[in-house]
Design an enzyme around this catalytic site. Structure first.
Site, PDB file in Angstrom:
ATOM      1  N   GLY A  98     -30.211   3.445  16.850  1.00  0.00           N
ATOM      2  CA  GLY A  98     -29.337   4.614  16.758  1.00  0.00           C
ATOM      3  C   GLY A  98     -28.221   4.477  17.778  1.00  0.00           C
ATOM      4  O   GLY A  98     -27.081   4.160  17.464  1.00  0.00           O
ATOM      5  N   TYR A 131     -26.069  10.882  20.516  1.00  0.00           N
ATOM      6  CA  TYR A 131     -26.692  12.072  21.102  1.00  0.00           C
ATOM      7  C   TYR A 131     -25.656  12.895  21.872  1.00  0.00           C
ATOM      8  O   TYR A 131     -25.949  13.508  22.881  1.00  0.00           O
ATOM      9  CB  TYR A 131     -27.902  11.685  21.977  1.00  0.00           C
ATOM     10  N   GLY A 146     -33.971   1.582  19.814  1.00  0.00           N
ATOM     11  CA  GLY A 146     -34.016   1.755  21.261  1.00  0.00           C
ATOM     12  C   GLY A 146     -33.159   0.802  22.063  1.00  0.00           C
ATOM     13  O   GLY A 146     -33.123   0.912  23.297  1.00  0.00           O
ATOM     14  N   CYS A 202     -22.489  29.180  31.914  1.00  0.00           N
ATOM     15  CA  CYS A 202     -23.110  29.938  32.995  1.00  0.00           C
ATOM     16  C   CYS A 202     -24.549  29.504  33.236  1.00  0.00           C
ATOM     17  O   CYS A 202     -25.494  30.186  32.828  1.00  0.00           O
ATOM     18  CB  CYS A 202     -22.989  31.426  32.716  1.00  0.00           C
ATOM     19  N   TYR A 230     -31.416  14.997  30.424  1.00  0.00           N
ATOM     20  CA  TYR A 230     -32.127  13.769  30.809  1.00  0.00           C
ATOM     21  C   TYR A 230     -31.679  13.226  32.170  1.00  0.00           C
ATOM     22  O   TYR A 230     -32.040  12.094  32.506  1.00  0.00           O
ATOM     23  CB  TYR A 230     -31.856  12.642  29.815  1.00  0.00           C
ATOM     24  N   ARG A 268     -26.669  15.563  27.480  1.00  0.00           N
ATOM     25  CA  ARG A 268     -27.497  14.491  28.053  1.00  0.00           C
ATOM     26  C   ARG A 268     -27.620  14.555  29.575  1.00  0.00           C
ATOM     27  O   ARG A 268     -28.719  14.401  30.107  1.00  0.00           O
ATOM     28  CB  ARG A 268     -27.000  13.106  27.618  1.00  0.00           C
TER      29      ARG A 268
HETATM   30  C1  PLP Z   1     -34.439   8.246  17.691  1.00  0.00           C
HETATM   31  C2  PLP Z   1     -35.172   7.213  16.939  1.00  0.00           C
HETATM   32  C3  PLP Z   1     -34.647   5.932  16.787  1.00  0.00           C
HETATM   33  C4  PLP Z   1     -33.359   5.491  17.435  1.00  0.00           C
HETATM   34  O1  PLP Z   1     -33.466   5.379  18.801  1.00  0.00           O
HETATM   35  P1  PLP Z   1     -32.227   4.778  19.633  1.00  0.00           P
HETATM   36  O2  PLP Z   1     -32.682   4.781  21.022  1.00  0.00           O
HETATM   37  O3  PLP Z   1     -31.090   5.683  19.409  1.00  0.00           O
HETATM   38  O4  PLP Z   1     -31.965   3.408  19.117  1.00  0.00           O
HETATM   39  C5  PLP Z   1     -35.341   5.037  16.015  1.00  0.00           C
HETATM   40  N1  PLP Z   1     -36.508   5.365  15.423  1.00  0.00           N
HETATM   41  C6  PLP Z   1     -37.054   6.581  15.558  1.00  0.00           C
HETATM   42  C7  PLP Z   1     -38.306   6.889  14.884  1.00  0.00           C
HETATM   43  C8  PLP Z   1     -36.413   7.544  16.331  1.00  0.00           C
HETATM   44  O5  PLP Z   1     -36.954   8.751  16.465  1.00  0.00           O
END
Ligand code: PLP
Length: 422
Positions: free
Chosen positions: A279, A381, A234, A352, A320, A316
């Site tokens: 991620g 993403y 995250g 569209c 979001y 995105r």
């Molecule tokens: C998507 C996800 C992540 C990565 O999240 P990021 O915000 O991209 O760092 C890590 N752990 C789990 C379980 C996830 O679903």
């Protein structure tokens, strides 16, 4: 005002107009140096204790990027058989893959067991199912190992849709259900080797994450002999970098994390392997999308620029309400934001849907037909959430390699590809 493209020499001397004409638009362009830099940073979040960073590959599963993660020493989190298969194909040994699914079918758990991939179960019923699958496959008790995902009861993130750790989200097992974890584990002779959590995506303030670490470590005391504890991902990236937004304060975060771990290791009696699951941080800033403006118009006082970067290419913003900075190129030259008169414009795609908006009422240099848009921070993403909506083939991906050469790392999808499924 800054230009990310110029400051980082993103195209390493290549002209974006040349890339656009060679590969067509829209096209995802990656920068190997930036990708490696961010991956190397997350690999060193914890240095005092055993630690691995698991790149959460759902952010970007291009096999060439997975290979970079392998070379940078990262392990990986996979969410599906497809992701596990891609990782194995990229060369990851199964020990470096962690399967973190939710609501999966027996065959998916069986796939992980057969291949020796450690799995985290996200609910009591999935843990029970894991036990049943072990029985059916006659897995020996020593090999019946898994992790469980704990719902930390707190969450954080940039949008309700990406906060994964709140009490009422769908993820993880509530703390009050932990006694039942042990009952199920005993019934099926399963060893709970690890616990994991993930509070949500994209925070720039480390405090909620540090609080969640403290909380998970408190919970960890209920589990004996854990091999690993995984704090989740995250870590955010600055999506408003053209407005001088700062990077995630990694050094500050690390120095505040260490004493929390010290205290746990002292009271737990040993240091398990610590993990995190970034991620976005690994890949977001290492990519831009180049797209062409094909029309401009004014409707009831709103100035529109219509491009080929639709919500099928980058979802995105419409999914979001995410902000992505945009830089504008004209005839191969950056249109300087300092010199241009900035005017409010709404940048849209070619799908569209009235929600097909890339940037709403954004102050940008006045965009003209034929301009090349460069959308920043699209590595996470981005392509992985592309679709073929409106039957538009998905775009190509190219890499600016560390030596400055441009290499195609995924060909553009074709109409034939779309037809091939019938
Ligand atoms: C998507 C996800 C992540 C990565 O999240 P990021 O915000 O991209 O760092 C890590 N752990 C789990 C379980 C996830 O679903």
């Amino acid at each position: 005002m800054t230009s990310f493209i110029q400051n980082t020499d993103f195209f390493a001397g290549n002209n974006p107009e040349t890339i656009a004409s060679e590969y067509g638009t829209p096209v995802y362009v990656y920068n190997e140096k930036i990708l490696r830099d961010r991956m190397a940073k997350v690999a060193k979040v914890i240095t005092k204790y055993p630690y691995t960073a698991n790149y959460s590959v759902k952010a970007n599963t291009n096999i060439h990027i997975l290979k970079l993660a392998l070379e940078e020493g990262l392990n990986c989190d996979a969410m599906s058989i497809g992701e596990i298969t891609l990782l194995m194909k990229a060369g990851f040994p199964v020990e470096r893959i962690f399967f973190v699914p939710n609501n999966v079918a027996p065959y998916e758990l069986a796939f992980a067991l057969k291949n020796g991939v450690m799995t985290s179960l996200d609910s009591l019923s999935q843990l029970e199912l894991f036990g049943e699958v072990c029985n059916q496959m006659k897995i020996e008790p020593e090999k019946r190992k898994c992790a469980v995902r704990i719902n930390p009861g707190v969450g954080a993130g940039h949008h309700e849709k990406v906060v994964t750790g709140g009490k009422k989200t769908k993820f993880g097992i509530a703390e009050y259900s932990i006694p039942q974890i042990f009952e199920i584990a005993e019934k099926y002779q399963i060893t709970i080797a690890g616990i994991n959590q993930h509070i949500g995506s994209l925070f720039m303030d480390p405090q909620p994450y540090l609080d969640a670490v403290t909380n998970l470590l408190r919970i960890a005391h209920q589990f004996k002999n854990l091999e690993f504890i995984d704090f989740g991902g995250g870590y955010g990236i600055p999506y408003h970098k053209l407005d001088e937004e700062k990077e995630f304060p990694m050094e500050d975060f690390k120095s505040r994390l260490e004493p929390i771990l010290d205290e746990f290791v002292a009271s737990y009696g040993k240091a398990p392997l610590f993990k995190s699951e970034p991620g976005r941080f690994c890949v977001a800033e290492g990519s831009v999308i180049l797209g062409r403006v094909h029309a401009t118009k004014e409707n009831s006082g709103i100035q529109f620029a219509g491009s080929d970067i639709g919500m099928n290419v980058l979802v995105r913003p419409s999914m979001y309400d995410s902000h992505h900075d945009i830089e504008v190129f004209r005839d191969g030259e950056l249109v300087s934001r300092d010199e241009a008169d900035l005017t409010e414009q709404t940048v849209t795609g070619n799908i569209c849907e009235s929600g097909d908006i890339l940037a709403k009422n954004r102050l940008l240099p006045k965009i003209e037909e034929g301009d090349l848009l460069c959308v920043l921070d699209t590595g996470a993403y981005g392509w992985s959430m592309c679709s073929t909506y409106n039957s538009r083939p998905r775009p190509a991906e190219v890499m600016i390699c560390a030596n400055g050469k441009v290499k195609q790392i995924r060909r553009k999808e074709t109409i034939e590809d779309l037809l091939s499924m019938f």
